[in-house]
Design a protein around this motif. Structure first.
Motif, PDB file in Angstrom:
ATOM      1  N   ASP A 225       0.799  -1.225   0.000  1.00 17.89           N
ATOM      2  CA  ASP A 225       0.000   0.000   0.000  1.00 17.89           C
ATOM      3  C   ASP A 225       0.836   1.283   0.000  1.00 17.89           C
ATOM      4  N   SER A 226       2.141   1.180  -0.341  1.00 17.03           N
ATOM      5  CA  SER A 226       2.947   2.405  -0.300  1.00 17.03           C
ATOM      6  C   SER A 226       4.098   2.369  -1.302  1.00 17.03           C
ATOM      7  N   TYR A 227       4.586   3.577  -1.600  1.00 15.49           N
ATOM      8  CA  TYR A 227       5.786   3.743  -2.419  1.00 15.49           C
ATOM      9  C   TYR A 227       6.622   4.849  -1.805  1.00 15.49           C
ATOM     10  N   GLY A 228       7.929   4.646  -1.752  1.00 20.13           N
ATOM     11  CA  GLY A 228       8.805   5.675  -1.215  1.00 20.13           C
ATOM     12  C   GLY A 228      10.154   5.644  -1.881  1.00 20.13           C
ATOM     13  N   ARG A 229      10.944   6.722  -1.690  1.00 20.65           N
ATOM     14  CA  ARG A 229      12.278   6.774  -2.274  1.00 20.65           C
ATOM     15  C   ARG A 229      13.072   7.928  -1.675  1.00 20.65           C
ATOM     16  N   THR A 230      14.381   7.913  -1.948  1.00 16.17           N
ATOM     17  CA  THR A 230      15.237   9.045  -1.619  1.00 16.17           C
ATOM     18  C   THR A 230      15.241   9.994  -2.808  1.00 16.17           C
ATOM     19  N   PHE A 231      15.669  11.246  -2.583  1.00 12.53           N
ATOM     20  CA  PHE A 231      15.674  12.193  -3.699  1.00 12.53           C
ATOM     21  C   PHE A 231      16.651  13.336  -3.438  1.00 12.53           C
ATOM     22  N   PHE A 232      17.096  13.933  -4.532  1.00 15.84           N
ATOM     23  CA  PHE A 232      17.790  15.212  -4.524  1.00 15.84           C
ATOM     24  C   PHE A 232      16.858  16.250  -5.121  1.00 15.84           C
ATOM     25  N   TRP A 233      16.897  17.477  -4.599  1.00 14.49           N
ATOM     26  CA  TRP A 233      16.186  18.595  -5.230  1.00 14.49           C
ATOM     27  C   TRP A 233      17.081  19.826  -5.100  1.00 14.49           C
ATOM     28  N   GLN A 234      17.667  20.231  -6.216  1.00 21.23           N
ATOM     29  CA  GLN A 234      18.650  21.317  -6.223  1.00 21.23           C
ATOM     30  C   GLN A 234      19.747  21.014  -5.205  1.00 21.23           C
ATOM     31  N   ASP A 235      19.911  21.851  -4.163  1.00 19.31           N
ATOM     32  CA  ASP A 235      20.992  21.589  -3.212  1.00 19.31           C
ATOM     33  C   ASP A 235      20.497  20.972  -1.907  1.00 19.31           C
ATOM     34  N   CYS A 236      19.356  20.300  -1.946  1.00 17.79           N
ATOM     35  CA  CYS A 236      18.876  19.598  -0.744  1.00 17.79           C
ATOM     36  C   CYS A 236      18.615  18.139  -1.079  1.00 17.79           C
ATOM     37  N   LYS A 237      18.456  17.327  -0.056  1.00 18.68           N
ATOM     38  CA  LYS A 237      18.135  15.920  -0.257  1.00 18.68           C
ATOM     39  C   LYS A 237      17.155  15.467   0.816  1.00 18.68           C
ATOM     40  N   ILE A 257      13.252  16.168   4.779  1.00 19.92           N
ATOM     41  CA  ILE A 257      13.973  17.041   3.860  1.00 19.92           C
ATOM     42  C   ILE A 257      14.903  17.937   4.669  1.00 19.92           C
ATOM     43  N   ASP A 258      16.125  18.166   4.171  1.00 25.20           N
ATOM     44  CA  ASP A 258      17.087  18.933   4.970  1.00 25.20           C
ATOM     45  C   ASP A 258      17.073  20.427   4.664  1.00 25.20           C
ATOM     46  N   SER A 308      13.163  12.568 -11.637  1.00 29.42           N
ATOM     47  CA  SER A 308      13.732  13.669 -12.419  1.00 29.42           C
ATOM     48  C   SER A 308      13.880  13.271 -13.876  1.00 29.42           C
ATOM     49  N   LEU A 309      14.011  14.277 -14.727  1.00 28.49           N
ATOM     50  CA  LEU A 309      14.200  14.028 -16.152  1.00 28.49           C
ATOM     51  C   LEU A 309      15.544  13.340 -16.393  1.00 28.49           C
ATOM     52  N   PHE A 310      16.567  13.719 -15.635  1.00 28.75           N
ATOM     53  CA  PHE A 310      17.879  13.085 -15.785  1.00 28.75           C
ATOM     54  C   PHE A 310      17.797  11.600 -15.455  1.00 28.75           C
ATOM     55  N   GLU A 311      17.192  11.260 -14.323  1.00 27.98           N
ATOM     56  CA  GLU A 311      17.067   9.845 -13.942  1.00 27.98           C
ATOM     57  C   GLU A 311      16.252   9.078 -14.973  1.00 27.98           C
ATOM     58  N   ALA A 312      15.198   9.696 -15.492  1.00 27.43           N
ATOM     59  CA  ALA A 312      14.375   9.038 -16.515  1.00 27.43           C
ATOM     60  C   ALA A 312      15.198   8.761 -17.763  1.00 27.43           C
ATOM     61  N   GLY A 313      16.060   9.710 -18.150  1.00 25.71           N
ATOM     62  CA  GLY A 313      16.908   9.513 -19.316  1.00 25.71           C
ATOM     63  C   GLY A 313      17.899   8.379 -19.112  1.00 25.71           C
ATOM     64  N   VAL A 314      18.496   8.314 -17.922  1.00 29.90           N
ATOM     65  CA  VAL A 314      19.444   7.241 -17.610  1.00 29.90           C
ATOM     66  C   VAL A 314      18.742   5.885 -17.654  1.00 29.90           C
TER      67      VAL A 314
END
Length: 453
Positions: A225-237, A257-258, A308-314
């Motif tokens: 019943d769930s989905y989760g992940r780590t992420f980067f967003w600009q200069d935060c993670k 989020i930091d 992200s678009l970069f991850e999708a491209g990879v």
């Protein structure tokens, strides 16, 4: 124009399919509500109907504290009729007017700032800045209701530079101070937990199966019943876990989020990758009208996005001409070799980390490794845009790779992967049809065909 008789019937039925289609303002209380509000229905002579929450707010009504009309999924009137307005709304929601000026926004859109103001006044009845401030206040309202973040941090997370500016704007927009709006909760709960609503139907089982088959251990986690992940967003993670609540038509999302100032765009991106803003009723209606009667439509099928678009491209490059399992193994190797690690979790590798590696650990043709390095070098440049079509000159990247990345990395709703082997196989058992008649929902057609394999 809204049909009053239809609105009247929908209001009394409280049918969730009308949620976000229009809003109900009550003259005697000065409050506006969603169609699904649990309060006793007011008398018809005391009711006024509005096509958007913004128009109700501009008429002097404040949002109901029970049904929270600001959480209703975005409806068609919000989006306008042109792609320029759609993109302007998207950029403003991502903070374009917090980080820059209206002329800068207009420049990114390729039009004049005068034309942008004209579009907003014509389709929304407000200026771009008023729209941006209202969205900031609605996001702050969500945080006040659903978290125990200090008001100072909420102001920062909502894009305000000072508490005084935040208080003044909040009171002007919603007729209440942040302190009065604050919902009393268990003070021991310090996590950021938000409720993200959608308009049903939502076929979580199909999305869960799709994500589970492509899950990268350490980077993502998928349960029943769930989905989760780590992420980067600009200069935060950070990281998030979204738990599906079928009966409530929402996801309960826990976020770490930091850098709190990036919370709003992060939440917007979570909504995108779960496809929470899609109007499946309209989309499936259009699909049924354009497809043969024999076509079996899977109800509630959404577009599972990539962060992200970069991850999708990879992922698209690693998935060229191999099975889903083989692509998953390659992405797992990449993440575990080059991704930043924190305890048992990992982050997707940065473009710089990939561009400076020979990727010799990846068991695949040398030409494809070189394509991946060139792609990472492209993203390492400072002037990279969000236009995936710019990738085509990169040796080893073709139309399928670009289309797949746009469909999952940007959630483009109108991508038909005609050259995809799975799509070709699924089409063999279908009567012929013209995919152009299904535009602008051809991404949903692609997933419908994949679901039949």
């Amino acid at each position: 124009m809204l049909d009053v008789e239809i609105c009247k019937k929908a209001r009394h039925s409280r049918d969730p399919r009308f949620d976000g289609k229009f809003f109900i303002a009550v003259k005697t209380t000065g409050i506006y509500c969603r169609t699904t509000c649990p309060v006793h229905p007011p008398k018809e002579e005391n009711v006024t109907y509005f096509s958007t929450a913004m128009s109700a707010a501009q008429a002097g009504y404040r949002p109901c504290l029970r049904c929270r009309p600001d959480s209703a999924p975005g409806s068609a009137p919000w989006k306008g009729v042109g792609t320029t307005l759609d993109r302007a709304l998207h950029l403003i929601d991502q903070g374009a007017l917090q980080q820059g000026s209206l002329p800068q926004l207009a420049s990114r859109l390729g039009v004049s700032d005068r034309y942008v103001r004209k579009l907003f006044n014509q389709h929304l009845g407000v200026s771009p800045k008023a729209y941006a401030l209202y969205q900031q206040c609605l996001f702050a309202k969500k945080l006040l209701h659903q978290t125990q973040l200090p008001i100072t941090e909420i102001a920062l997370a909502s894009g305000f530079d000072s508490i005084r500016r935040f208080n003044d704007c909040f009171k002007n927009q919603l007729q209440l101070t942040p302190t009065k709006m604050r919902k009393q909760q268990d003070q021991s709960n310090s996590n950021i937990t938000l409720t993200l609503y959608y308009r049903p139907p939502f076929n979580w089982q199909k999305m869960q199966q799709f994500l589970s088959k492509r899950q990268i251990d350490g980077l993502e986690w998928v349960t029943d019943d769930s989905y989760g992940r780590t992420f980067f967003w600009q200069d935060c993670k950070g990281q998030f876990t979204a738990k599906h609540c079928d009966q409530k038509h929402c996801f309960e999302v826990d976020i770490e989020i930091d850098e709190i100032k990036y919370l709003k765009p992060v939440v917007n991106n979570i909504r995108r990758i779960l496809d929470l803003d899609a109007d499946l009723g309209q989309i499936e209606g259009d699909l049924k009208n354009a497809l043969p009667n024999e076509f079996t439509l899977v109800t509630g099928l959404r577009l599972p996005g990539i962060w992200s678009l970069f991850e999708a491209g990879v992922r698209a490059i690693l998935g060229q001409q191999v099975s889903v399992q083989a692509a998953k193994n390659l992405v797992t190797q990449l993440v575990h070799e080059l991704g930043e690690k924190h305890e048992e979790q990992a982050f997707f590798p940065t473009p710089k980390a990939m561009a400076t590696s020979d990727l010799a650990f990846l068991k695949m043709p040398t030409a494809r490794r070189q394509t991946l390095i060139r792609f990472a070098e492209h993203f390492s440049q400072n002037d990279v845009t969000d236009n995936a079509d710019d990738w085509l000159p990169i040796k080893g990247i073709g139309p399928w790779t670009v289309a797949y990345a746009k469909m999952r990395g940007q959630s483009d709703p109108d991508i038909f992967l005609a050259s995809d082997l799975g799509v070709i196989k699924a089409l063999k058992s279908q009567q012929a049809f013209d995919d152009k008649k299904i535009s602008p929902w051809r991404s949903y057609l692609t997933f419908q065909l994949w679901s039949q394999l």
